[in-house]
Design an enzyme around this catalytic site. Structure first.
Site, PDB file in Angstrom:
ATOM      1  N   HIS A 120      -8.083 -34.040  16.276  1.00 47.78           N
ATOM      2  CA  HIS A 120      -7.006 -34.896  16.765  1.00 47.78           C
ATOM      3  C   HIS A 120      -5.856 -34.060  17.329  1.00 47.78           C
ATOM      4  O   HIS A 120      -4.741 -34.560  17.480  1.00 47.78           O
ATOM      5  CB  HIS A 120      -6.507 -35.799  15.637  1.00 47.78           C
ATOM      6  N   GLU A 176      -5.985  -7.638  14.542  1.00 44.37           N
ATOM      7  CA  GLU A 176      -5.497  -6.278  14.242  1.00 44.37           C
ATOM      8  C   GLU A 176      -6.589  -5.256  14.492  1.00 44.37           C
ATOM      9  O   GLU A 176      -6.318  -4.129  14.890  1.00 44.37           O
ATOM     10  CB  GLU A 176      -5.028  -6.185  12.787  1.00 44.37           C
ATOM     11  N   LYS A 226       0.826  -1.203   0.000  1.00 46.95           N
ATOM     12  CA  LYS A 226       0.000   0.000   0.000  1.00 46.95           C
ATOM     13  C   LYS A 226       0.866   1.261   0.000  1.00 46.95           C
ATOM     14  O   LYS A 226       0.664   2.170  -0.799  1.00 46.95           O
ATOM     15  CB  LYS A 226      -0.949  -0.008   1.204  1.00 46.95           C
ATOM     16  N   LYS A 278       8.321  -2.137  14.355  1.00 45.26           N
ATOM     17  CA  LYS A 278       8.911  -1.854  13.046  1.00 45.26           C
ATOM     18  C   LYS A 278       9.977  -0.769  13.142  1.00 45.26           C
ATOM     19  O   LYS A 278      11.054  -0.864  12.544  1.00 45.26           O
ATOM     20  CB  LYS A 278       7.825  -1.412  12.061  1.00 45.26           C
ATOM     21  N   GLU A 304      10.009  -5.535   4.124  1.00 45.46           N
ATOM     22  CA  GLU A 304      10.089  -6.919   3.669  1.00 45.46           C
ATOM     23  C   GLU A 304       9.761  -7.031   2.180  1.00 45.46           C
ATOM     24  O   GLU A 304      10.456  -7.720   1.421  1.00 45.46           O
ATOM     25  CB  GLU A 304       9.120  -7.802   4.471  1.00 45.46           C
ATOM     26  N   GLY A 358      -5.224  -2.527   4.742  1.00 39.34           N
ATOM     27  CA  GLY A 358      -4.574  -3.684   4.153  1.00 39.34           C
ATOM     28  C   GLY A 358      -5.363  -4.965   4.332  1.00 39.34           C
ATOM     29  O   GLY A 358      -5.490  -5.775   3.409  1.00 39.34           O
ATOM     30  N   ARG A 359      -5.926  -5.171   5.532  1.00 43.52           N
ATOM     31  CA  ARG A 359      -6.645  -6.416   5.797  1.00 43.52           C
ATOM     32  C   ARG A 359      -8.031  -6.434   5.153  1.00 43.52           C
ATOM     33  O   ARG A 359      -8.736  -7.443   5.235  1.00 43.52           O
ATOM     34  CB  ARG A 359      -6.746  -6.645   7.300  1.00 43.52           C
TER      35      ARG A 359
END
Length: 531
Positions: free
Chosen positions: A383, A352, A207, A497, A213, A266-267
């Site tokens: 399980h 978030e 964005k 960050k 990264e 973003g999400r």
């Protein structure tokens, strides 16, 4: 003016009722009301959400509806859809719902036609997707593109990966998609081992176009591709960002730059240009079906009465279980392998958005405002951690999700899946008291009254996936609206960050550790010794 829940009479009444009556047994509630399933289920066409196994009665629900009215939920929903500033800490609207509106809708925000801008980007996406799928986009040696590598992290990657796995049957026989998010280089190396540089398109999704990264991986990919080609490779890179200049500075050519807006978190960005890699592999028609499913749920959320409104009921139930009943977790358990990444996707959306300890007006909250969210494919989880869900000491909202008509699943397998879904729901909700004569009777006791939500749908297709995504988006919004917190910022991730950026030169040996916290300095000394 205080934004605390404690100021609301409906909230105080709910607390008083709990203190006076405690928690009824779900088994007793069913015994007293044979119509409970019908009355506490909500549906949107072939999507069913059954809330009947939660230990609430009519008075509890009416109290929650009064709370929603006192918190002006309907006004907050209209503000969301109308483009009002709902993200107060950043002073912007949150208009992800505009990303899936039909082309003939109108939405003016500060004099701009938002719908027209969205559909302009969708049209540009469609042109590229059509050309890619027709073999009309070429790599540096003239062969058509066969592989797409999507480079992003967080909201720029999670939705694409989740939806690609969920909709894999719609991507067969065409372009291949690879996603890269981790910055240590292993994912990038793995992608390189599976692709031909001459027939690969890299999509860089960020964005801000400053994400450390993402840009580190993108620069490495650029160098790798340029080395293979022996010349400039800009045409094999696509950028997606709010910042056109940043994409230009990186080297993305104008026709390969796609845009998102500041008002898209973003999400929440899957239905924007961030979804371009997904659209390329499943086709634009299926991508539009995904958007239509989201719009279906948007319309339902905006118009359905509270007692029939899926996100409203889920959101109020979340407030009830977390803030009034002390639930500390929410386990999302899909019984479909295509939804393997869906719990991680909703985890980001939920934690978030709801991991906040101050209200929109900056006060400390006066109740719990979120839960630990996790999940796994249901048949595997049975399980693994279901033992804790059934007989552990914690309180968790368990959400069981399953299709009921999977055409590609053998009928005897599908019956087994559904029997497990329904059996687990019943065991969690109703429990079991063994007879005293049974061996190890005390260990065979199931307390029941574990909060269970059942979500059923016809089959997993693009439209259904869109509905499921939007259902959780709006469920989260309802919880935030009741709690008075901002679900659209994420300041909590920023400090880490910033500190990480400051430590890069220290780890590279460009500066010393004198000014660092002793624990950090000690860790860096150890890293330098063994790294």
């Amino acid at each position: 003016m205080s934004n605390h829940l404690g100021q609301c009479s409906a909230w105080r009444e709910l607390i008083s009722r709990i203190e006076e009556y405690g928690e009824p047994l779900v088994s007793d509630l069913f015994a007293a009301d044979s119509d409970r399933f019908r009355r506490y289920s909500c549906a949107l066409e072939d999507l069913l959400v059954d809330l009947s196994r939660h230990a609430l009665d009519d008075q509890d629900w009416q109290g929650l509806f009064r709370l929603a009215e006192q918190r002006r939920l309907n006004e907050q929903v209209e503000a969301l859809f109308s483009g009002n500033v709902v993200n107060l800490s950043e002073g912007r609207p949150a208009l992800h719902t505009a990303l899936r509106q039909p082309a003939d809708a109108t939405l003016q925000v500060e004099g701009e036609d938002i719908t027209a801008q969205v559909h302009e980007q969708l049209a540009r996406m469609g042109e590229l997707v059509t050309a890619l799928r027709a073999g009309q986009v070429f790599g540096f040696d003239g062969r058509p593109i066969t592989d797409i590598v999507s480079i992003g992290i967080g909201g720029s990657e999670c939705g694409v990966t989740m939806a690609y796995e969920a909709l894999a049957p719609y991507a067969q026989g065409g372009l291949r998609l690879h996603t890269v998010s981790g910055v240590d280089g292993r994912e990038l190396l793995a992608a390189w081992s599976r692709i031909d540089p001459a027939t690969t398109l890299f999509v860089v999704a960020s964005k801000s176009f400053t994400t450390q990264e993402t840009l580190t991986n993108a620069r490495s990919a650029w160098q790798w591709l340029e080395q293979a080609a022996g010349h400039a490779v800009a045409e094999q890179f696509v950028g997606i960002s709010v910042d056109d200049q940043a994409m230009a500075d990186f080297g993305i050519p104008p026709q390969n730059r796609f845009f998102v807006w500041e008002w898209v978190g973003g999400r929440y960005s899957l239905p924007s240009a961030m979804g371009l890699p997904l659209a390329a592999v499943i086709g634009m028609e299926n991508f539009r079906e995904l958007l239509q499913g989201m719009h279906d749920m948007d319309t339902h959320f905006r118009s359905a009465p509270m007692a029939e409104n899926i996100p409203v009921m889920l959101g109020l139930l979340g407030v009830w279980q977390i803030s009034l009943r002390g639930a500390s977790g929410h386990a999302l358990l899909p019984y479909h392998p295509g939804l393997r990444r869906f719990p991680a996707y909703v985890q980001q959306l939920d934690m978030e958005s709801l991991g906040k300890s101050v209200t929109q007006t900056g006060e400390q909250v006066d109740c719990s405002t979120g839960a630990i969210f996790w999940g796994e494919i249901g048949s595997n989880a049975q399980h693994s951690f279901f033992q804790w869900l059934h007989q552990g000491t914690g309180r968790v909202i368990t959400e069981l999700v399953s299709p009921v008509d999977e055409q590609d699943c053998p009928i005897d397998h599908q019956a087994l899946i559904l029997s497990n879904v329904l059996g687990q729901a019943e065991a969690l909700a109703l429990g079991r008291t063994p007879s005293a004569a049974e061996a190890a009777a005390e260990h065979r006791h199931y307390s029941g009254n574990r909060p269970v939500t059942l979500v059923l749908f016809k089959r997993l297709d693009p439209r259904t996936l869109g509905r499921l995504v939007a259902m959780h988006e709006h469920r989260v919004f309802v919880q935030a609206a009741i709690w008075g917190i901002n679900p659209f910022d994420q300041w909590g991730v920023e400090l880490g960050k910033q500190l990480a950026k400051q430590l890069v030169p220290v780890l590279r040996g460009e500066s010393g550790v004198d000014q660092l916290n002793p624990a950090t300095a000690g860790a860096i000394d150890w890293i330098k010794r063994w790294g």
